[in-house]
Design a protein around this motif. Structure first.
Motif, PDB file in Angstrom:
ATOM      1  N   PRO A 278     -18.926  60.702 -13.420  1.00  0.00           N
ATOM      2  CA  PRO A 278     -18.511  59.486 -14.132  1.00  0.00           C
ATOM      3  C   PRO A 278     -17.055  59.633 -14.592  1.00  0.00           C
ATOM      4  O   PRO A 278     -16.579  60.758 -14.811  1.00  0.00           O
ATOM      5  CB  PRO A 278     -19.439  59.430 -15.349  1.00  0.00           C
ATOM      6  CG  PRO A 278     -20.518  60.406 -15.096  1.00  0.00           C
ATOM      7  CD  PRO A 278     -20.011  61.409 -14.118  1.00  0.00           C
TER       8      PRO A 278
ATOM      9  N   CYS B 194      -8.580  51.877 -19.176  1.00  0.00           N
ATOM     10  CA  CYS B 194      -9.743  52.316 -18.397  1.00  0.00           C
ATOM     11  C   CYS B 194     -11.053  52.212 -19.182  1.00  0.00           C
ATOM     12  O   CYS B 194     -12.086  52.706 -18.711  1.00  0.00           O
ATOM     13  CB  CYS B 194      -9.557  53.764 -17.924  1.00  0.00           C
ATOM     14  SG  CYS B 194      -8.252  53.970 -16.719  1.00  0.00           S
TER      15      CYS B 194
ATOM     16  N   LEU C  32     -14.097  51.189 -17.446  1.00  0.00           N
ATOM     17  CA  LEU C  32     -14.498  52.017 -16.294  1.00  0.00           C
ATOM     18  C   LEU C  32     -15.268  53.257 -16.707  1.00  0.00           C
ATOM     19  O   LEU C  32     -15.793  53.985 -15.856  1.00  0.00           O
ATOM     20  CB  LEU C  32     -13.247  52.461 -15.506  1.00  0.00           C
ATOM     21  CG  LEU C  32     -12.300  51.364 -15.026  1.00  0.00           C
ATOM     22  CD1 LEU C  32     -11.072  51.984 -14.366  1.00  0.00           C
ATOM     23  CD2 LEU C  32     -13.019  50.441 -14.040  1.00  0.00           C
TER      24      LEU C  32
ATOM     25  N   ARG D 188     -18.471  54.319 -15.030  1.00  0.00           N
ATOM     26  CA  ARG D 188     -18.543  54.171 -13.569  1.00  0.00           C
ATOM     27  C   ARG D 188     -18.383  55.522 -12.874  1.00  0.00           C
ATOM     28  O   ARG D 188     -17.728  56.423 -13.385  1.00  0.00           O
ATOM     29  CB  ARG D 188     -17.407  53.244 -13.104  1.00  0.00           C
ATOM     30  CG  ARG D 188     -17.501  51.814 -13.618  1.00  0.00           C
ATOM     31  CD  ARG D 188     -18.333  50.939 -12.702  1.00  0.00           C
ATOM     32  NE  ARG D 188     -17.857  50.993 -11.327  1.00  0.00           N
ATOM     33  CZ  ARG D 188     -16.836  50.263 -10.849  1.00  0.00           C
ATOM     34  NH1 ARG D 188     -16.200  49.419 -11.638  1.00  0.00           N
ATOM     35  NH2 ARG D 188     -16.474  50.370  -9.586  1.00  0.00           N
ATOM     36  N   ARG D 189     -18.969  55.636 -11.694  1.00  0.00           N
ATOM     37  CA  ARG D 189     -18.757  56.850 -10.905  1.00  0.00           C
ATOM     38  C   ARG D 189     -17.397  56.738 -10.233  1.00  0.00           C
ATOM     39  O   ARG D 189     -17.055  55.692  -9.674  1.00  0.00           O
ATOM     40  CB  ARG D 189     -19.868  57.018  -9.859  1.00  0.00           C
ATOM     41  CG  ARG D 189     -21.261  57.009 -10.479  1.00  0.00           C
ATOM     42  CD  ARG D 189     -22.281  57.744  -9.646  1.00  0.00           C
ATOM     43  NE  ARG D 189     -22.229  59.185  -9.869  1.00  0.00           N
ATOM     44  CZ  ARG D 189     -22.749  59.797 -10.942  1.00  0.00           C
ATOM     45  NH1 ARG D 189     -23.358  59.103 -11.870  1.00  0.00           N
ATOM     46  NH2 ARG D 189     -22.652  61.108 -11.076  1.00  0.00           N
ATOM     47  N   TYR D 190     -16.654  57.848 -10.289  1.00  0.00           N
ATOM     48  CA  TYR D 190     -15.259  57.852  -9.829  1.00  0.00           C
ATOM     49  C   TYR D 190     -15.131  57.362  -8.385  1.00  0.00           C
ATOM     50  O   TYR D 190     -14.233  56.585  -8.061  1.00  0.00           O
ATOM     51  CB  TYR D 190     -14.687  59.259  -9.975  1.00  0.00           C
ATOM     52  CG  TYR D 190     -13.229  59.379  -9.610  1.00  0.00           C
ATOM     53  CD1 TYR D 190     -12.239  58.991 -10.509  1.00  0.00           C
ATOM     54  CD2 TYR D 190     -12.847  59.877  -8.369  1.00  0.00           C
ATOM     55  CE1 TYR D 190     -10.893  59.093 -10.171  1.00  0.00           C
ATOM     56  CE2 TYR D 190     -11.508  59.984  -8.037  1.00  0.00           C
ATOM     57  CZ  TYR D 190     -10.536  59.594  -8.935  1.00  0.00           C
ATOM     58  OH  TYR D 190      -9.212  59.691  -8.596  1.00  0.00           O
TER      59      TYR D 190
ATOM     60  N   THR E 236     -16.712  55.271  -6.757  1.00  0.00           N
ATOM     61  CA  THR E 236     -16.944  53.846  -6.522  1.00  0.00           C
ATOM     62  C   THR E 236     -15.764  52.999  -6.985  1.00  0.00           C
ATOM     63  O   THR E 236     -15.781  51.780  -6.849  1.00  0.00           O
ATOM     64  CB  THR E 236     -18.212  53.345  -7.259  1.00  0.00           C
ATOM     65  OG1 THR E 236     -17.959  53.397  -8.678  1.00  0.00           O
ATOM     66  CG2 THR E 236     -19.424  54.187  -6.924  1.00  0.00           C
ATOM     67  N   LEU E 237     -14.741  53.635  -7.562  1.00  0.00           N
ATOM     68  CA  LEU E 237     -13.591  52.885  -8.077  1.00  0.00           C
ATOM     69  C   LEU E 237     -12.637  52.494  -6.956  1.00  0.00           C
ATOM     70  O   LEU E 237     -12.555  53.166  -5.929  1.00  0.00           O
ATOM     71  CB  LEU E 237     -12.813  53.731  -9.103  1.00  0.00           C
ATOM     72  CG  LEU E 237     -13.574  54.228 -10.316  1.00  0.00           C
ATOM     73  CD1 LEU E 237     -12.629  55.015 -11.227  1.00  0.00           C
ATOM     74  CD2 LEU E 237     -14.199  53.069 -11.087  1.00  0.00           C
TER      75      LEU E 237
ATOM     76  N   GLU F  42      -7.779  51.714  -9.579  1.00  0.00           N
ATOM     77  CA  GLU F  42      -8.579  52.181 -10.718  1.00  0.00           C
ATOM     78  C   GLU F  42      -8.596  53.713 -10.756  1.00  0.00           C
ATOM     79  O   GLU F  42      -8.447  54.326 -11.818  1.00  0.00           O
ATOM     80  CB  GLU F  42     -10.004  51.624 -10.616  1.00  0.00           C
ATOM     81  CG  GLU F  42     -10.080  50.123 -10.879  1.00  0.00           C
ATOM     82  CD  GLU F  42     -11.423  49.500 -10.505  1.00  0.00           C
ATOM     83  OE1 GLU F  42     -11.703  48.389 -10.968  1.00  0.00           O
ATOM     84  OE2 GLU F  42     -12.188  50.116  -9.713  1.00  0.00           O
TER      85      GLU F  42
END
Ligand SMILES: Nc1ncnc2c1ncn2[C@@H]1O[C@H](COP(=O)(O)OP(=O)(O)OP(=O)(O)O)[C@@H](O)[C@H]1O
Ligand SMILES: [Mg+2]
Length: 259
Positions: free
Chosen positions: A94, A124, A127, A130-132, A134-135, A139
């Motif tokens: 994440p 951020c 974000l 979020r999983r890195y 998937t950015l 981002e």
């Protein structure tokens, strides 16, 4: 602490290729320095030498009067952070955990308040969970900046040298402006010093106190934006046909490609 960074007579040869040739420079505390130059000029390579990621075969780099080779890796990481041109963490964590990795040189876990602050500063916040992987590219670039700022965080602000290799390459116009404004604000406090590789000469002229121009591994021009961003200089070292004018809102030179 005087965080002046100096490089004297740096050379780097790989096989028969001279990638860096006799580069000497001083980066002074509180400065915002832009490193520019055409593709393959050696900007990323020089950044690696200046930050100790590549050992110097010939010449020396020192920070605060001490050769980089004499710093322990953890101590050096507390005084300079590097955001490389291509960063793939290799694990799908994440965002919050990626940013918290920046605190590793301090030997402390968590420090959630620092992570929260840098996430907020870099826009951020949303974000965080979020999983890195998937950015989007932009981002991910903002998260990498957050990680670098976390690495340099002391008390209530980042301190030391921040080296950024093309930090705006994936950012939209709004985020380019936010990033450069943030770095300006942080450096004006006098404790953070930034050296950024930038391809956008107009951003470099708006943002930097000093511009260094690298070509074929050599430092061929340096000075205030007005001294480097000139039609003849750009034509000579980039081979590009440009016009140079003034920014309507200030005294920075701006480059226009000739049609
Ligand atoms: N390990 C290596 N072996 C051989 N050549 C290398 C090596 N590393 C870099 N080079 C070459 O050195 C030159 C400088 O590379 P570098 O990545 O520093 O350029 P750059 O100025 O950052 O370019 P760009 O603007 O495209 O990012 C390039 O021509 C590159 O191909
Ligand atoms: Mg590069």
């Amino acid at each position: 602490m005087d965080n002046t960074l100096t490089a004297t007579h740096l050379h780097l040869k790989v096989g028969a290729r001279q990638l860096i040739e006799d580069v000497s420079l001083t980066l002074t505390c509180g400065e915002r320095v832009a490193l520019i130059g055409p593709n393959g000029a050696g900007k990323s390579t020089l950044l690696r030498l200046l930050t100790g990621y590549l050992p110097t075969a010939s010449g020396e780099c020192s920070l605060a009067g001490r050769a980089l080779s004499q710093w322990s890796p953890a101590a050096l990481s507390r005084h300079r952070a590097v955001m490389l041109q291509h960063t793939q963490p290799g694990f799908d964590w994440p965002v919050e955990a990626i940013v918290a990795m920046g605190r590793a040189p301090w030997g402390q876990k968590g420090e959630r308040d620092i992570v929260q602050q840098v996430l907020a500063l870099t826009g951020c916040d949303a974000l965080r969970g979020r999983r890195y992987t998937t950015l989007s590219g932009g981002e991910q670039q903002r998260v990498q900046l957050a990680r670098s700022l976390a690495q340099l965080w002391r008390d209530d602000a980042p301190e030391g040298w921040l080296f950024l290799d093309e930090p705006t390459s994936a950012l939209d116009l709004y985020h380019q402006q936010q990033l450069l404004r943030l770095l300006k604000r942080l450096t004006q406090k006098g404790k953070l010093h930034v050296c950024a590789v930038l391809h956008d000469l107009n951003l470099a002229a708006l943002w930097a106190d000093r511009i260094l121009l690298l070509h074929n591994g050599k430092l061929v021009a340096q000075g205030a934006p007005g001294a480097v961003i000139q039609r003849a200089v750009i034509a000579k070292w980039y081979g590009a046909d440009v016009l140079v004018g003034e920014h309507p809102g200030g005294d920075a030179p701006q480059v226009f490609l000739s049609a």
